[in-house]
Design a protein around this motif. Structure first.
Motif, PDB file in Angstrom:
ATOM      1  N   ALA A 104       0.841  -1.202   0.000  1.00 33.97           N
ATOM      2  CA  ALA A 104       0.000   0.000   0.000  1.00 33.97           C
ATOM      3  C   ALA A 104       0.874   1.250   0.000  1.00 33.97           C
ATOM      4  CB  ALA A 104      -0.915  -0.013   1.218  1.00 33.97           C
ATOM      5  N   ASP A 105       0.527   2.203  -0.865  1.00 34.27           N
ATOM      6  CA  ASP A 105       1.249   3.483  -0.957  1.00 34.27           C
ATOM      7  C   ASP A 105       0.306   4.574  -0.473  1.00 34.27           C
ATOM      8  OD1 ASP A 105       2.859   5.608  -1.543  1.00 34.27           O
ATOM      9  OD2 ASP A 105       2.527   5.541  -3.713  1.00 34.27           O
ATOM     10  N   LYS A 106       0.417   4.903   0.825  1.00 35.10           N
ATOM     11  CA  LYS A 106      -0.496   5.895   1.389  1.00 35.10           C
ATOM     12  C   LYS A 106       0.256   6.870   2.280  1.00 35.10           C
ATOM     13  CE  LYS A 106      -1.997   3.543   5.633  1.00 35.10           C
ATOM     14  NZ  LYS A 106      -1.719   4.694   6.514  1.00 35.10           N
ATOM     15  N   SER A 107      -0.303   8.024   2.434  1.00 31.28           N
ATOM     16  CA  SER A 107       0.274   9.045   3.303  1.00 31.28           C
ATOM     17  C   SER A 107      -0.006   8.684   4.759  1.00 31.28           C
ATOM     18  CB  SER A 107      -0.324  10.417   2.982  1.00 31.28           C
ATOM     19  OG  SER A 107      -0.102  10.747   1.625  1.00 31.28           O
ATOM     20  N   PRO A 108       0.816   9.198   5.687  1.00 30.11           N
ATOM     21  CA  PRO A 108       0.590   8.865   7.091  1.00 30.11           C
ATOM     22  C   PRO A 108      -0.651   9.545   7.655  1.00 30.11           C
ATOM     23  CG  PRO A 108       2.383  10.460   6.859  1.00 30.11           C
ATOM     24  CD  PRO A 108       2.019  10.027   5.475  1.00 30.11           C
ATOM     25  N   GLY A 109      -1.109   9.026   8.771  1.00 29.25           N
ATOM     26  CA  GLY A 109      -2.219   9.635   9.487  1.00 29.25           C
ATOM     27  C   GLY A 109      -3.576   9.197   8.995  1.00 29.25           C
ATOM     28  N   LEU A 110      -4.619   9.708   9.690  1.00 31.52           N
ATOM     29  CA  LEU A 110      -5.999   9.340   9.373  1.00 31.52           C
ATOM     30  C   LEU A 110      -6.401   9.802   7.982  1.00 31.52           C
ATOM     31  CD1 LEU A 110      -8.723   8.183  10.228  1.00 31.52           C
ATOM     32  CD2 LEU A 110      -9.256  10.401  11.288  1.00 31.52           C
ATOM     33  N   ALA A 111      -5.979  11.038   7.612  1.00 26.49           N
ATOM     34  CA  ALA A 111      -6.338  11.567   6.299  1.00 26.49           C
ATOM     35  C   ALA A 111      -5.768  10.685   5.189  1.00 26.49           C
ATOM     36  CB  ALA A 111      -5.840  13.003   6.149  1.00 26.49           C
ATOM     37  N   GLY A 112      -4.512  10.243   5.374  1.00 29.56           N
ATOM     38  CA  GLY A 112      -3.897   9.358   4.377  1.00 29.56           C
ATOM     39  C   GLY A 112      -4.627   8.044   4.271  1.00 29.56           C
ATOM     40  N   SER A 113      -5.082   7.520   5.419  1.00 28.79           N
ATOM     41  CA  SER A 113      -5.816   6.253   5.408  1.00 28.79           C
ATOM     42  C   SER A 113      -7.155   6.389   4.698  1.00 28.79           C
ATOM     43  CB  SER A 113      -6.030   5.760   6.850  1.00 28.79           C
ATOM     44  OG  SER A 113      -4.796   5.495   7.479  1.00 28.79           O
ATOM     45  N   LEU A 114      -7.844   7.516   4.940  1.00 29.24           N
ATOM     46  CA  LEU A 114      -9.131   7.733   4.283  1.00 29.24           C
ATOM     47  C   LEU A 114      -8.968   7.893   2.771  1.00 29.24           C
ATOM     48  CD1 LEU A 114     -10.819  10.143   6.868  1.00 29.24           C
ATOM     49  CD2 LEU A 114     -11.399   7.748   6.407  1.00 29.24           C
ATOM     50  N   ARG A 115      -7.936   8.651   2.348  1.00 30.94           N
ATOM     51  CA  ARG A 115      -7.695   8.807   0.918  1.00 30.94           C
ATOM     52  C   ARG A 115      -7.385   7.463   0.267  1.00 30.94           C
ATOM     53  NH1 ARG A 115      -5.318  13.874   2.212  1.00 30.94           N
ATOM     54  NH2 ARG A 115      -3.296  12.859   2.546  1.00 30.94           N
ATOM     55  N   HIS A 116      -6.595   6.638   0.995  1.00 35.81           N
ATOM     56  CA  HIS A 116      -6.242   5.333   0.442  1.00 35.81           C
ATOM     57  C   HIS A 116      -7.473   4.432   0.355  1.00 35.81           C
ATOM     58  CE1 HIS A 116      -3.687   1.927  -0.541  1.00 35.81           C
ATOM     59  NE2 HIS A 116      -4.313   1.222   0.399  1.00 35.81           N
ATOM     60  N   LEU A 117      -8.409   4.590   1.308  1.00 36.91           N
ATOM     61  CA  LEU A 117      -9.629   3.789   1.288  1.00 36.91           C
ATOM     62  C   LEU A 117     -10.480   4.116   0.060  1.00 36.91           C
ATOM     63  CD1 LEU A 117     -11.362   1.721   2.873  1.00 36.91           C
ATOM     64  CD2 LEU A 117     -12.447   3.664   4.016  1.00 36.91           C
ATOM     65  N   ILE A 118     -10.522   5.401  -0.290  1.00 39.00           N
ATOM     66  CA  ILE A 118     -11.336   5.835  -1.424  1.00 39.00           C
ATOM     67  C   ILE A 118     -10.610   5.613  -2.743  1.00 39.00           C
ATOM     68  CG2 ILE A 118     -12.457   7.852  -2.489  1.00 39.00           C
ATOM     69  CD1 ILE A 118     -12.802   8.927   0.416  1.00 39.00           C
ATOM     70  N   ARG A 119      -9.335   5.956  -2.763  1.00 41.99           N
ATOM     71  CA  ARG A 119      -8.552   5.847  -3.997  1.00 41.99           C
ATOM     72  C   ARG A 119      -7.236   5.126  -3.684  1.00 41.99           C
ATOM     73  NH1 ARG A 119      -8.099  11.314  -7.133  1.00 41.99           N
ATOM     74  NH2 ARG A 119     -10.353  10.970  -7.074  1.00 41.99           N
ATOM     75  N   PRO A 120      -7.297   3.819  -3.567  1.00 43.00           N
ATOM     76  CA  PRO A 120      -6.093   3.076  -3.161  1.00 43.00           C
ATOM     77  C   PRO A 120      -4.997   3.125  -4.221  1.00 43.00           C
ATOM     78  CG  PRO A 120      -7.834   1.563  -3.806  1.00 43.00           C
ATOM     79  CD  PRO A 120      -8.448   2.928  -3.794  1.00 43.00           C
ATOM     80  N   ARG A 121      -3.768   3.226  -3.737  1.00 43.31           N
ATOM     81  CA  ARG A 121      -2.601   3.175  -4.614  1.00 43.31           C
ATOM     82  C   ARG A 121      -1.618   2.159  -4.041  1.00 43.31           C
ATOM     83  NH1 ARG A 121      -0.183   9.050  -5.212  1.00 43.31           N
ATOM     84  NH2 ARG A 121      -0.189   8.759  -2.946  1.00 43.31           N
ATOM     85  N   TYR A 122      -0.910   1.499  -4.937  1.00 39.18           N
ATOM     86  CA  TYR A 122       0.018   0.448  -4.510  1.00 39.18           C
ATOM     87  C   TYR A 122       1.349   0.589  -5.237  1.00 39.18           C
ATOM     88  CZ  TYR A 122      -4.202  -1.694  -2.608  1.00 39.18           C
ATOM     89  OH  TYR A 122      -5.363  -1.931  -1.915  1.00 39.18           O
ATOM     90  N   GLN A 123       2.378   0.080  -4.574  1.00 38.06           N
ATOM     91  CA  GLN A 123       3.689  -0.050  -5.196  1.00 38.06           C
ATOM     92  C   GLN A 123       4.078  -1.525  -5.196  1.00 38.06           C
ATOM     93  OE1 GLN A 123       6.408   2.382  -2.965  1.00 38.06           O
ATOM     94  NE2 GLN A 123       5.937   4.238  -4.143  1.00 38.06           N
TER      95      GLN A 123
END
Length: 332
Positions: A16-35
């Protein structure tokens, strides 16, 4: 056909390629990105029956992933692997009967059962005949005092005791292939020697061992061949003596002299390093074997001092592994 054969073995994990914190988790939930991360890439490996092979490299190099691929725990992304004629991830039961696995940070013992009960469960799982089971327990007791651990609850074992019990669990069904990850961690010196002796005997009897360890004495005592992996790829596969010659070219000659060592004793050999021990009559000369021979060093010392005795320190695998971990090497 070799007992273990791997061709182009590759394992890619999707992270999973996501930013730290709750905001990053929510963004990843809606628009997941992977490496994608290649833990193992294009590994070719061939191990014959009865070989003891050290498999080493820096942390994160791909050692554990390779062992998991060979044992069938992880499915390869690409490539082929055969262990004793089985494809590990497809023929898991057949493969499991042919291999023994000891992971230093994992245990095969049931936490709330005595060691004896765990071994009896494994006996039934593997279908080990009673006569072989008793013979194995007697052998383990003679090799590393397993008998005293049999009535002890697994959760009450010390690290060294657990490693002894887990080694017995890995060997109980007399596997043809043995994967060992830090097999002597936590053991005292005497028990380490006993375990190494037993492993050498197993090799002589035809058992194949793949060893990953940070205990360099294990490597030198058990293995003649070393495979070095870095960033998921094998960078060296050959005899330990060869890798020592490549990465550990320094030799040290120690001299016991009849009198005090004169100053500038080896001025005719630029680049060598001279040091004295606790006595002025003891001299140690460290040199690069690619620049000078031990004979040249001895001749230079003998020209200015009377030599009573001498001995040479050969390079240790520890020096090689230290350079590997520091990535101070050119093998490709």
């Amino acid at each position: 056909m070799a007992l273990i054969e791997a061709h182009g073995l590759t394992k890619v994990f999707r992270l999973a390629d996501k930013s730290p914190g709750l905001a990053g988790s929510l963004r990843h939930l809606i628009r997941p990105r992977y490496q994608e991360h290649a833990a193992v890439r294009d590994v070719d490996l061939r191990i014959e029956a009865g070989e003891a092979v050290a498999y080493v490299g820096p942390n994160g190099a791909g050692k554990s992933t390779t062992v998991k691929l060979l044992s069938g725990i992880v499915v390869p992304t690409a490539g082929e692997v055969l262990v004793a004629g089985c494809v590990p991830h497809r023929q898991r039961r057949a493969n499991a009967r042919r291999i023994g696995v000891l992971f230093g940070q994992r245990s095969q013992l049931w936490w709330d059962l005595p060691v004896r009960d765990s071994l009896e469960l494994l006996r039934d799982i593997y279908g080990v005949p009673e006569r072989l089971y008793r013979a194995q327990l007697d052998k383990f007791d003679a090799s590393f005092a397993l008998g005293e651990l049999l009535p002890v609850m697994a959760r009450k074992l010390s690290l060294g005791q657990r490693m002894r019990a887990d080694l017995a669990a890995a060997l109980l069904h007399d596997p043809a292939v043995l994967y060992l990850d830090e097999p002597t961690i936590g053991l005292d010196i005497t028990t380490k020697d006993q375990v190494r002796t037993m492993l050498r005997r197993l090799c002589e009897q035809g058992t194949t061992i793949l060893l990953t360890t940070h205990d360099l004495a294990d490597i030198e005592d058990l293995c003649q061949r070393i495979v070095i992996i870095d960033a998921g790829s094998i960078v060296f596969d050959g005899p330990i003596a060869t890798i020592k010659d490549l990465l550990a070219t320094d030799r040290t000659v120690h001299f016991a002299l009849a009198g005090a060592a004169p100053p500038d004793l080896v001025r005719s050999l630029p680049g060598v390093r001279a040091s004295q021990g606790g006595s002025s009559r003891h001299l140690s000369i460290t040199f690069d074997r690619l620049m000078f021979t031990a004979g040249q060093v001895t001749k230079a010392v003998a020209a200015q001092a009377d030599i009573v005795d001498m001995w040479i320190d050969e390079p240790r695998i520890e020096d090689v592994v230290r350079r590997i971990y520091a990535r101070d090497y050119e093998l490709r």
